[in-house]
Design a protein around this motif. Structure first.
Motif, short mmCIF file in Angstrom:
data_model
loop_
_atom_site.label_atom_id
_atom_site.label_comp_id
_atom_site.label_asym_id
_atom_site.label_seq_id
_atom_site.Cartn_x
_atom_site.Cartn_y
_atom_site.Cartn_z
N TRP A 17 0.81 -1.21 0.00
CA TRP A 17 0.00 0.00 0.00
C TRP A 17 0.85 1.27 0.00
O TRP A 17 0.45 2.28 -0.57
CB TRP A 17 -0.94 -0.01 1.20
N GLU A 18 2.03 1.20 0.61
CA GLU A 18 2.92 2.36 0.55
C GLU A 18 3.30 2.68 -0.89
O GLU A 18 3.42 3.85 -1.26
CB GLU A 18 4.17 2.12 1.39
N SER A 19 3.48 1.65 -1.71
CA SER A 19 3.78 1.87 -3.12
C SER A 19 2.60 2.53 -3.83
O SER A 19 2.78 3.45 -4.64
CB SER A 19 4.12 0.55 -3.81
N LEU A 20 1.38 2.09 -3.51
CA LEU A 20 0.20 2.71 -4.11
C LEU A 20 0.00 4.13 -3.61
O LEU A 20 -0.41 5.02 -4.38
CB LEU A 20 -1.04 1.86 -3.81
N GLU B 31 -3.00 0.26 -9.65
CA GLU B 31 -3.84 -0.50 -8.72
C GLU B 31 -4.60 -1.59 -9.45
O GLU B 31 -4.72 -2.72 -8.97
CB GLU B 31 -4.81 0.45 -8.00
N GLY B 32 -5.12 -1.27 -10.66
CA GLY B 32 -5.83 -2.29 -11.42
C GLY B 32 -4.93 -3.45 -11.80
O GLY B 32 -5.32 -4.62 -11.69
N CYS C 170 -4.73 4.38 -2.59
CA CYS C 170 -4.52 5.32 -3.70
C CYS C 170 -5.19 6.66 -3.38
O CYS C 170 -4.60 7.72 -3.61
CB CYS C 170 -5.09 4.75 -4.99
N TRP C 171 -6.42 6.62 -2.88
CA TRP C 171 -7.11 7.86 -2.51
C TRP C 171 -6.27 8.65 -1.52
O TRP C 171 -6.12 9.87 -1.65
CB TRP C 171 -8.46 7.57 -1.87
N TYR C 172 -5.74 7.93 -0.53
CA TYR C 172 -4.97 8.60 0.51
C TYR C 172 -3.75 9.31 -0.10
O TYR C 172 -3.44 10.45 0.26
CB TYR C 172 -4.52 7.59 1.57
N GLY C 173 -3.06 8.65 -1.01
CA GLY C 173 -1.92 9.29 -1.66
C GLY C 173 -2.34 10.55 -2.40
O GLY C 173 -1.63 11.56 -2.38
N ALA D 102 -5.24 -1.79 9.24
CA ALA D 102 -5.89 -2.75 8.35
C ALA D 102 -4.86 -3.65 7.68
O ALA D 102 -5.08 -4.86 7.54
CB ALA D 102 -6.71 -2.01 7.30
N ALA D 103 -3.73 -3.09 7.26
CA ALA D 103 -2.69 -3.91 6.64
C ALA D 103 -2.18 -4.96 7.61
O ALA D 103 -1.97 -6.13 7.23
CB ALA D 103 -1.54 -3.01 6.18
N GLU D 104 -1.99 -4.59 8.86
CA GLU D 104 -1.53 -5.55 9.87
C GLU D 104 -2.57 -6.64 10.10
O GLU D 104 -2.23 -7.83 10.22
CB GLU D 104 -1.23 -4.81 11.18
#
Length: 310
Positions: free
Chosen positions: A23-26, A41-42, A176-179, A222-224
């Motif tokens: 998710w850090e990459s996204l 992401e797709g 992605c939204w967060y980024g 959530a990732a954890e």
């Protein structure tokens, strides 16, 4: 797409122990360019789906999409043609419509039910008139017409939405939204950090910091949880995805509003990067279904808590 060519989309799979790294990459891509993040992401979601359903992963140089929208105004049907399937009809909201080499596509089977198919993106026709917005315009999200497009079924009927990864992937969209929200906030952060900003600017920026940090904490937790229970033995994946998406979408809307109030019309007139980031984010978070998703979250939480509260 240089990110694909450079191998930067070979991300850890959800639940493999490095979901936050994924998710850090996204997030990084979303901060850089939300249209790029949407395509990435797709592709990475398609790779996760193929892995989870026992199919071959994307080959080098391929770019995959996941085209699963099915509003009542469009119909894509699948019928058997010998040992394979062919797809006919139309599918809206296909990101990477003219960019993706392959895609996973949902279609209604002639025998009943909706199934998931893999296609090579040949024989489809994109309608450029089906995306009018400036926001997310570079994501190449268009309606595609299918005419006897060969397809291979992936998994069994119901596998696509029935697997835990369906919900894990929904959280990845929120990353992605967060980024994108971080990108919007950069202009206000610069204003708050230079000279002697007025109390109103600092107040708006404080609200942005609050919302972004809260959303990041929810994503990280959530990732954890996904890494701790990738197969969703605890039955929390659907509720978690609803919560994550709702929190992050709310934070994004708040960031957009606070930045607009604090910065006024100036950056919209003179700062192309800020304007693009704000337009893209405003469109992309519409993937969140607002009150409908909140109602589902409330129903799940109420039943799960048995009256004990959230």
């Amino acid at each position: 797409m240089s990110e694909l060519q450079e191998g930067n989309l070979d991300l850890p799979l959800p639940g493999d122990g490095n979901t936050w790294q994924r998710w850090e990459s996204l997030i990084r891509l979303g901060r850089q360019d939300l249209s790029l993040a949407r395509l990435a992401e797709g592709h990475t979601d398609a790779a996760a789906i193929l892995d989870e359903l026992g199919a071959d992963l994307p080959a080098s140089g391929e770019l995959w999409g996941v085209w699963a929208a099915h509003p009542p105004t469009h119909r894509l049907s699948a019928r058997r043609h010998g040992s394979r399937w062919v797809l006919n009809g139309s599918k809206p909201f296909c990101s990477g419509a003219r960019t993706c080499t392959h895609a996973l596509v949902t279609a209604g089977a002639d025998s009943g039910g909706r199934r998931l198919f893999a296609i090579e993106n040949e024989g489809t026709t994109a309608d450029p008139s089906t995306w009018a917005a400036e926001g997310m315009s570079d994501s190449d999200t268009l309606t595609l017409a299918f005419k006897d497009v060969p397809a291979v079924e992936v998994g069994e009927p119901g596998d696509y939405t029935g697997r835990p990864g369906f919900h894990h992937g929904g959280c990845g969209v929120a990353a992605c939204w967060y980024g994108g929200a971080e990108a919007v906030a950069e202009t206000l952060a610069d204003k708050a950090g230079v000279g002697s900003p007025d109390p109103h600017t600092l107040g708006y920026y404080g609200a942005v910091v609050r919302d972004l940090r809260a959303a990041r904490d929810v994503l990280r937790r959530a990732a954890e949880e996904i890494d701790d229970d990738p197969d969703d033995l605890g039955g929390r994946a659907a509720e978690r995805a609803l919560l994550v998406r709702s929190v992050v979408a709310s934070a994004c809307s708040s960031v957009l509003g606070h930045c607009a109030e604090a910065l006024g019309a100036g950056p919209l007139a003179s700062d192309a990067a800020y304007t693009r980031a704000a337009q893209d984010l405003s469109v992309y978070i519409r993937q969140h279904h607002g009150a409908r998703d909140l109602a589902q979250l409330g129903e799940r939480a109420a039943h799960g808590a048995a009256g004990a509260g959230p």
